[in-house]
Design a protein around this motif. Structure first.
Motif, PDB file in Angstrom:
ATOM      1  N   TRP A 198       3.402  -7.647 -10.900  1.00 56.04           N
ATOM      2  CA  TRP A 198       3.597  -6.268 -11.344  1.00 56.04           C
ATOM      3  C   TRP A 198       5.050  -6.133 -11.800  1.00 56.04           C
ATOM      4  O   TRP A 198       5.937  -5.843 -11.010  1.00 56.04           O
ATOM      5  CB  TRP A 198       3.279  -5.325 -10.201  1.00 56.04           C
TER       6      TRP A 198
ATOM      7  N   PRO B  94      -5.703  -3.496  -6.414  1.00 53.57           N
ATOM      8  CA  PRO B  94      -5.252  -2.846  -7.652  1.00 53.57           C
ATOM      9  C   PRO B  94      -3.791  -2.405  -7.582  1.00 53.57           C
ATOM     10  O   PRO B  94      -3.279  -2.066  -6.514  1.00 53.57           O
ATOM     11  CB  PRO B  94      -6.166  -1.622  -7.772  1.00 53.57           C
ATOM     12  N   ARG B  95      -3.156  -2.426  -8.735  1.00 49.05           N
ATOM     13  CA  ARG B  95      -1.804  -1.859  -8.851  1.00 49.05           C
ATOM     14  C   ARG B  95      -1.965  -0.350  -8.739  1.00 49.05           C
ATOM     15  O   ARG B  95      -2.611   0.275  -9.575  1.00 49.05           O
ATOM     16  CB  ARG B  95      -1.184  -2.219 -10.200  1.00 49.05           C
ATOM     17  N   ASP B  96      -1.404   0.215  -7.684  1.00 48.62           N
ATOM     18  CA  ASP B  96      -1.585   1.640  -7.417  1.00 48.62           C
ATOM     19  C   ASP B  96      -0.502   2.069  -6.423  1.00 48.62           C
ATOM     20  O   ASP B  96       0.323   1.253  -6.014  1.00 48.62           O
ATOM     21  CB  ASP B  96      -2.994   1.891  -6.839  1.00 48.62           C
ATOM     22  N   THR B  97      -0.554   3.301  -5.990  1.00 45.38           N
ATOM     23  CA  THR B  97       0.401   3.767  -4.989  1.00 45.38           C
ATOM     24  C   THR B  97       0.171   2.997  -3.686  1.00 45.38           C
ATOM     25  O   THR B  97      -0.909   2.444  -3.457  1.00 45.38           O
ATOM     26  CB  THR B  97       0.227   5.275  -4.707  1.00 45.38           C
TER      27      THR B  97
ATOM     28  N   GLU C 212      -0.234   4.254  -0.788  1.00 42.85           N
ATOM     29  CA  GLU C 212      -1.294   4.939  -0.052  1.00 42.85           C
ATOM     30  C   GLU C 212      -2.681   4.504  -0.545  1.00 42.85           C
ATOM     31  O   GLU C 212      -3.589   4.279   0.260  1.00 42.85           O
ATOM     32  CB  GLU C 212      -1.143   6.465  -0.176  1.00 42.85           C
ATOM     33  N   GLN C 213      -2.837   4.396  -1.853  1.00 41.82           N
ATOM     34  CA  GLN C 213      -4.129   3.970  -2.409  1.00 41.82           C
ATOM     35  C   GLN C 213      -4.425   2.509  -2.082  1.00 41.82           C
ATOM     36  O   GLN C 213      -5.568   2.146  -1.817  1.00 41.82           O
ATOM     37  CB  GLN C 213      -4.173   4.189  -3.929  1.00 41.82           C
ATOM     38  N   ARG C 214      -3.393   1.691  -2.076  1.00 42.15           N
ATOM     39  CA  ARG C 214      -3.582   0.284  -1.707  1.00 42.15           C
ATOM     40  C   ARG C 214      -4.010   0.167  -0.244  1.00 42.15           C
ATOM     41  O   ARG C 214      -4.879  -0.629   0.092  1.00 42.15           O
ATOM     42  CB  ARG C 214      -2.294  -0.519  -1.968  1.00 42.15           C
TER      43      ARG C 214
ATOM     44  N   ARG D 254      -5.619   2.464   1.507  1.00 39.28           N
ATOM     45  CA  ARG D 254      -7.021   2.933   1.559  1.00 39.28           C
ATOM     46  C   ARG D 254      -7.980   1.842   1.085  1.00 39.28           C
ATOM     47  O   ARG D 254      -9.028   1.624   1.690  1.00 39.28           O
ATOM     48  CB  ARG D 254      -7.202   4.191   0.708  1.00 39.28           C
ATOM     49  N   PHE D 255      -7.626   1.164  -0.013  1.00 43.08           N
ATOM     50  CA  PHE D 255      -8.468   0.092  -0.560  1.00 43.08           C
ATOM     51  C   PHE D 255      -8.671  -1.011   0.471  1.00 43.08           C
ATOM     52  O   PHE D 255      -9.797  -1.427   0.728  1.00 43.08           O
ATOM     53  CB  PHE D 255      -7.814  -0.466  -1.837  1.00 43.08           C
TER      54      PHE D 255
END
Length: 185
Positions: free
Chosen positions: A128, A167-170, A172-174, A176-177
């Motif tokens: 990234w 996925p490249r994400d925040t 917090e989203q990582r 959760r994933f």
């Protein structure tokens, strides 16, 4: 081969992809985490003006990293009451590192890596460029980070692990994933 340690998860990838930040967030969420051994070893070696850094003695660095990873694995695997643990890199990352550097992998490392297993789902963070930064412990170029990512990915696949790209994400989203993929979310 030992029985799969289904509660021990690896988060891996090339340098500068956000692994450490992600592990810190998982730790804040109450999960057992193991920091990356390579960065700790580099810091210690720099403080003592030692040779075990990748830009001085890559083989010594790999040996130190492998031994530290084995000790951390054993410590967490044998710890009572740990339901889920996340490692910032695993034992196989040392083998991936040696391959990245075109250094032959000692047979003993291969044998030990086969015996010391983790959960078969391995989370890999892709390169990234937007968040990649060099620092005193990370001297690789973004191109070298991509090469490292590819070598590590291939190594885990060769050893029978299932690669799950985060996925490249925040952050917090990582989190959760990963928690959803591990059945913890």
């Amino acid at each position: 081969m030992e029985k799969e340690s289904s509660h021990l998860y690896i988060i891996t990838g090339g340098p500068g992809a956000g692994k450490t930040t992600l592990l810190e967030a998982l730790h804040k969420n109450g999960y057992v985490t193991a920091p990356e051994e390579g960065r700790r070893i580099i810091r210690e070696q720099l403080q003592m003006n030692g040779e075990g850094v990748p830009w001085k003695n890559r083989i010594l660095f790999a040996e130190l990293m492998f031994d530290a990873s084995v000790k951390t694995y054993q410590k967490i695997r044998n710890k009572k009451g740990v339901k889920t643990a996340f490692f910032d890199r695993g034992i196989l990352d040392t083998i991936g590192y040696l391959r990245t550097e075109n250094i032959p992998v000692p047979e003993e490392m291969k044998t030990r890596a086969l015996k010391m297993t983790y959960q078969k789902k391995v989370f890999i963070l892709p390169p990234w460029n937007e968040i990649y930064e060099n620092d005193p412990e990370r001297k690789q170029s973004p191109e070298q980070a991509v090469h490292t990512f590819n070598c590590i990915r291939e190594t885990y696949l060769e050893y029978g692990y299932q690669i799950i790209e985060v996925p490249r994400d925040t952050v917090e989203q990582r989190v959760r994933f990963i928690l959803k993929m591990t059945g913890n979310g």
